[in-house]
Design a protein around this motif. Sequence first.
Motif, mmCIF file in Angstrom:
data_model
loop_
_atom_site.group_PDB
_atom_site.id
_atom_site.type_symbol
_atom_site.label_atom_id
_atom_site.label_comp_id
_atom_site.label_asym_id
_atom_site.label_seq_id
_atom_site.Cartn_x
_atom_site.Cartn_y
_atom_site.Cartn_z
ATOM 1 N N ARG A 102 0.840 -1.206 0.000
ATOM 2 C CA ARG A 102 0.000 0.000 0.000
ATOM 3 C C ARG A 102 0.878 1.261 0.000
ATOM 4 O O ARG A 102 2.038 1.223 0.391
ATOM 5 C CB ARG A 102 -0.908 0.020 1.232
ATOM 6 N N ALA A 103 0.300 2.368 -0.437
ATOM 7 C CA ALA A 103 1.005 3.648 -0.393
ATOM 8 C C ALA A 103 0.894 4.216 1.021
ATOM 9 O O ALA A 103 -0.180 4.171 1.625
ATOM 10 C CB ALA A 103 0.387 4.619 -1.394
ATOM 11 N N HIS A 104 1.988 4.726 1.533
ATOM 12 C CA HIS A 104 1.957 5.339 2.862
ATOM 13 C C HIS A 104 1.302 6.710 2.779
ATOM 14 O O HIS A 104 1.368 7.392 1.760
ATOM 15 C CB HIS A 104 3.370 5.428 3.440
ATOM 16 N N ASP A 105 0.664 7.097 3.882
ATOM 17 C CA ASP A 105 -0.078 8.352 3.906
ATOM 18 C C ASP A 105 0.484 9.296 4.971
ATOM 19 O O ASP A 105 1.531 9.030 5.566
ATOM 20 C CB ASP A 105 -1.577 8.082 4.119
ATOM 21 N N GLU A 106 -0.239 10.367 5.226
ATOM 22 C CA GLU A 106 0.218 11.374 6.188
ATOM 23 C C GLU A 106 0.316 10.805 7.605
ATOM 24 O O GLU A 106 1.201 11.177 8.361
ATOM 25 C CB GLU A 106 -0.709 12.595 6.167
ATOM 26 N N GLY A 107 -0.577 9.895 7.960
ATOM 27 C CA GLY A 107 -0.500 9.264 9.272
ATOM 28 C C GLY A 107 0.801 8.492 9.450
ATOM 29 O O GLY A 107 1.443 8.557 10.498
ATOM 30 N N ASP A 108 1.200 7.783 8.401
ATOM 31 C CA ASP A 108 2.470 7.057 8.434
ATOM 32 C C ASP A 108 3.634 8.040 8.574
ATOM 33 O O ASP A 108 4.567 7.813 9.331
ATOM 34 C CB ASP A 108 2.649 6.222 7.172
ATOM 35 N N ALA A 109 3.567 9.138 7.819
ATOM 36 C CA ALA A 109 4.634 10.146 7.868
ATOM 37 C C ALA A 109 4.733 10.773 9.263
ATOM 38 O O ALA A 109 5.828 10.993 9.776
ATOM 39 C CB ALA A 109 4.397 11.225 6.811
ATOM 40 N N ASN A 110 3.587 11.039 9.879
ATOM 41 C CA ASN A 110 3.591 11.610 11.239
ATOM 42 C C ASN A 110 4.218 10.646 12.236
ATOM 43 O O ASN A 110 5.012 11.049 13.096
ATOM 44 C CB ASN A 110 2.169 11.964 11.683
ATOM 45 N N ASP A 111 3.855 9.371 12.134
ATOM 46 C CA ASP A 111 4.432 8.360 13.034
ATOM 47 C C ASP A 111 5.939 8.257 12.841
ATOM 48 O O ASP A 111 6.701 8.149 13.799
ATOM 49 C CB ASP A 111 3.784 6.996 12.812
ATOM 50 N N ASP A 112 6.382 8.298 11.586
ATOM 51 C CA ASP A 112 7.807 8.222 11.290
ATOM 52 C C ASP A 112 8.553 9.421 11.873
ATOM 53 O O ASP A 112 9.621 9.274 12.462
ATOM 54 C CB ASP A 112 8.034 8.130 9.779
ATOM 55 N N ARG A 113 7.969 10.619 11.733
ATOM 56 C CA ARG A 113 8.595 11.826 12.306
ATOM 57 C C ARG A 113 8.717 11.699 13.818
ATOM 58 O O ARG A 113 9.730 12.059 14.403
ATOM 59 C CB ARG A 113 7.792 13.077 11.939
#
Length: 164
Positions: free
Chosen positions: A91-102
């Motif tokens: 799947r494509a990662h979304d903003e929620g994934d990006a926030n968790d990564d940050r």
Amino acid sequence: MSEQMEENKEETAYHEAGHAVMGCVRERYPLSVSIVGDGKGVVGRTDFEDDLPPSVFRHFDQSETKKKYIRTRVLIEVAGTIAHDIKYPGRAHDEGDANDDRSARQFVTEGVHFEDDRDAYLASARQEAEDLLKKNWPLVEKVATALLERRELSRTELLEILAA
């Protein structure tokens, strides 16, 4: 609810279940878990008790307690995306994934000793989180299913589900 919205709710349920189960595995039990959107773009949330922000950790020593705490926080942050990816590979990662990564990177940057390789630390944490989630996948399924039925779970409800 449209089929697309239902599919998004299911994806969100697995994402939040990943955070919640990892918290329980690491004995940092969530206060609540929800897949109810806030109307501002956040579609799910796993809340834990407030504690110190990552920026204060650079002032602490390299005690085992600090190391365990940082590891737990990083594992919890990456667990949502990992559970989501386990259930929906490719799947494509979304903003929620990006926030968790940050968030995970902030804990690593602020809490991991400067002599350590932070990218290697984060990679090993992701692998550990994946291993723990796969080992505890039936619990992730239970929590995701309960979230789809109820939309929100308190700590008490979460612990009852995990104990059943």
